[in-house]
Enzyme design. Sequence first.
Site, PDB file in Angstrom:
ATOM      1  N   PHE A   1      10.984  -0.436  -4.873  1.00 54.63           N
ATOM      2  CA  PHE A   1      11.616  -0.123  -6.314  1.00 54.63           C
ATOM      3  C   PHE A   1      11.318   1.432  -6.387  1.00 54.63           C
ATOM      4  CE2 PHE A   1      11.844  -4.500  -6.275  1.00 54.63           C
ATOM      5  CZ  PHE A   1      13.029  -4.850  -7.165  1.00 54.63           C
ATOM      6  N   ALA A   2      12.011   2.123  -6.863  1.00 57.83           N
ATOM      7  CA  ALA A   2      11.746   3.472  -7.044  1.00 57.83           C
ATOM      8  C   ALA A   2      10.707   3.614  -8.145  1.00 57.83           C
ATOM      9  CB  ALA A   2      13.013   4.522  -7.455  1.00 57.83           C
TER      10      ALA A   2
ATOM     11  N   SER B   1       0.976  -1.115   0.050  1.00 62.50           N
ATOM     12  CA  SER B   1       0.008   0.031   0.028  1.00 62.50           C
ATOM     13  C   SER B   1       1.025   1.141   0.165  1.00 62.50           C
ATOM     14  CB  SER B   1      -0.892   0.163   1.262  1.00 62.50           C
ATOM     15  OG  SER B   1      -1.824  -1.202   1.321  1.00 62.50           O
ATOM     16  N   GLU B   2       1.410   1.361  -1.232  1.00 60.51           N
ATOM     17  CA  GLU B   2       2.273   2.579  -1.124  1.00 60.51           C
ATOM     18  C   GLU B   2       2.007   4.117  -0.761  1.00 60.51           C
ATOM     19  OE1 GLU B   2       2.356   0.272  -3.472  1.00 60.51           O
ATOM     20  OE2 GLU B   2       4.429  -0.594  -3.526  1.00 60.51           O
TER      21      GLU B   2
ATOM     22  N   HIS C   1      11.237  -1.925 -13.049  1.00 58.75           N
ATOM     23  CA  HIS C   1      11.972  -2.301 -12.068  1.00 58.75           C
ATOM     24  C   HIS C   1      13.474  -1.817 -11.962  1.00 58.75           C
ATOM     25  CE1 HIS C   1       8.480  -5.016 -10.972  1.00 58.75           C
ATOM     26  NE2 HIS C   1       8.875  -4.827  -9.842  1.00 58.75           N
TER      27      HIS C   1
END
Lengths: 325, 353
Positions: free
Chosen positions: A83-84, A59-60, A129
């Site tokens: 991951f950015a 849940s970013e 990614h």
Amino acid sequence: MAQLTYRDAVARAITQEMEHDPNVVFLGEDVGGAGGVFKATVGLLERFGPERVRDTPISEQAILGAAMGAAMTGLRPIAEIMFADFFAVCWDLVANQIAKSSYMTAGQVSFPLVIRSGNGGGLRFGAQHSQSVENWAMAVPGLKVVAPSNPTDVIGLFAAAVRDPDPVMFFEHKGLYSSKGEVPDGEIVDTLGSAKVLRPGGDATIVALAAMVPRAVAAAATLAERGIDAGVIDVRSLVPLDTQTILREVSATGRLFTVEENPRLCGWGAELVSIVAEECFNYLDGPPLRITTPHIPLPSADALEDMAIPSIERIVTTIERAMQS
Amino acid sequence: MTSTLDEPAAPAGPPGIDPATLHRPEGSVDVPIQLALFRQMVRMRKFETRAYDLFMENLVKGTSHLSLGQEAIAAAFGEAMEEGDYTFATYRGHAHTLARGSSMTGVMGELLGRSCGVLSGKGGSMHLTDVQRGVMGSYAIVGAHLTIALGAAWSAQYKGERRVAVAFFGDGTTNIGAFHESLNLAAVWKLPVVFVCENNMYMEYTPIGAVTAVANPAADRASAYGLDSILVDGNDADAMYLTAREALDRARNGGGPSLIEARTYRSSGHSRADPGTYRPDAEVAAWKAYDPIVLYRSRLVARGVREADLDAIEETADGDVETATVNAKASPAPGADVLMRDVWADGGSSWRN
């Protein structure tokens, strides 16, 4: 002094700051029990307990919202976005909420938080990614943007980021996690907004960031063997940006080369070239030149990815050709 | 007059809603609190009515979102919350900000873009914030502030403070991902947070029922997060107040989050630009007859409160709104010194040396 991997430096940095301040808390996906998908946070849950090291669901938005709300009410959260690339699903919290709320509220609130994230390519993970997205962050007023290139800087810049009263985007490079460096003992606290001259040069200045730094250093060594004395600057921090160090070096050598992993358009090097053009044009002996990933998504196959991201060889030949013309 | 002190006249109920589905909180509300609720609602109504007039005079620029008709919800929480609790509001946040005691001049000045604005003119109508009074911000991207309220609640839980975070939002928010992420994490971490859905039946211009898989957009989703389904009459200030107290007490005592769906109706359109013509006339009329302030005034009078006391509350509010308007109009536009301030915590905006 001890040999430390970039990966272990992350855990040491978080440990140092959690020991330094009880208001520092840490949250993210798989950061606790699993020790992080890159194993960069191993041992933190055991050391600091589940109240301070919190595993979250996938849940970013909730992760960054929780960090923001905690920061505006007295804590100093560290949030991990694994991951950015995943910033794309929570960019509202970064760009609209965290970055702007100090300004919009005329300084009623501030956000002493750090968002760490695995950035960059070279691991054959494909286009979703592997991106270098530090220039996304750089384009938003209200965010500080840091990307260390070695284990010592990981600790020192991370400590500076946690102790800073503003939101800091801390881009760890996935391709550097297993790299090693000599790291001093004891507490390390560095300064944001300070570029580092890694190698002075008389003929040209190469400016690089994160994983491009060791490549730039290796390229400079090869160039030296071929009679070109190129210096290397590790930018380390895009916001705040240490323009003074860069302008000083470029004014002395007369040539600027940036080495950027980001796709071509609007990479950080473009801003740097613009600053150099405006402010030390008369010291230049030739056009500033950007060495970047082409403006394409990153491919997965190793053969293709290696062609896309600036290599030592590409840095050497580009600079050599430019200096000879 | 047939009602007694113990049995105020029961309202007919919100139009189109089966009364059997509504939450009936236990307890009753004392007259002093009822007067406070009435005062809150009247201040909100008169303030926003004036704000609307000022849009028409082009003194308020940009956009603005009024909660005319929805006042009972913000008023109830304003009275039920304690000092130190956190309010997270939306772009429709004038009422929620005033409910915590913010200065009318500060809010009016912000709408007019003047120096006396609570944000020095840098936020505007959609971003009202007054941290000293617990108003932690008004957020204009749907859903975001639910996640931010999580963090304030987490902070209170971590520090062992008995504070509660309350996030207000509209029915449209129940269909965005941040709503679901927030409810899940709040439930898993048992956070002291109250989510208040103000269901005014329209997400901007579209009927919420036309774009939502369930009839009650918030209440019918509560079970997915292990929470009670709470549907309450959002135009009944007493029911709202008692429901707010229940949820705040639960959160404060470690019982975790609540999700409340308050059924209400906005008297005006979505924003300044919207006359609200997409709504059936009969529906508008039915809800107009179920106005929370008209209802409440009748109830208080039925309970024995003197009309003169209620009139005095209205007159005081009129005076406060007039004073705020005069002050805001007299306040200068913010100067260039404000423009470059407050990007960073040190007050500055420098990004390079």
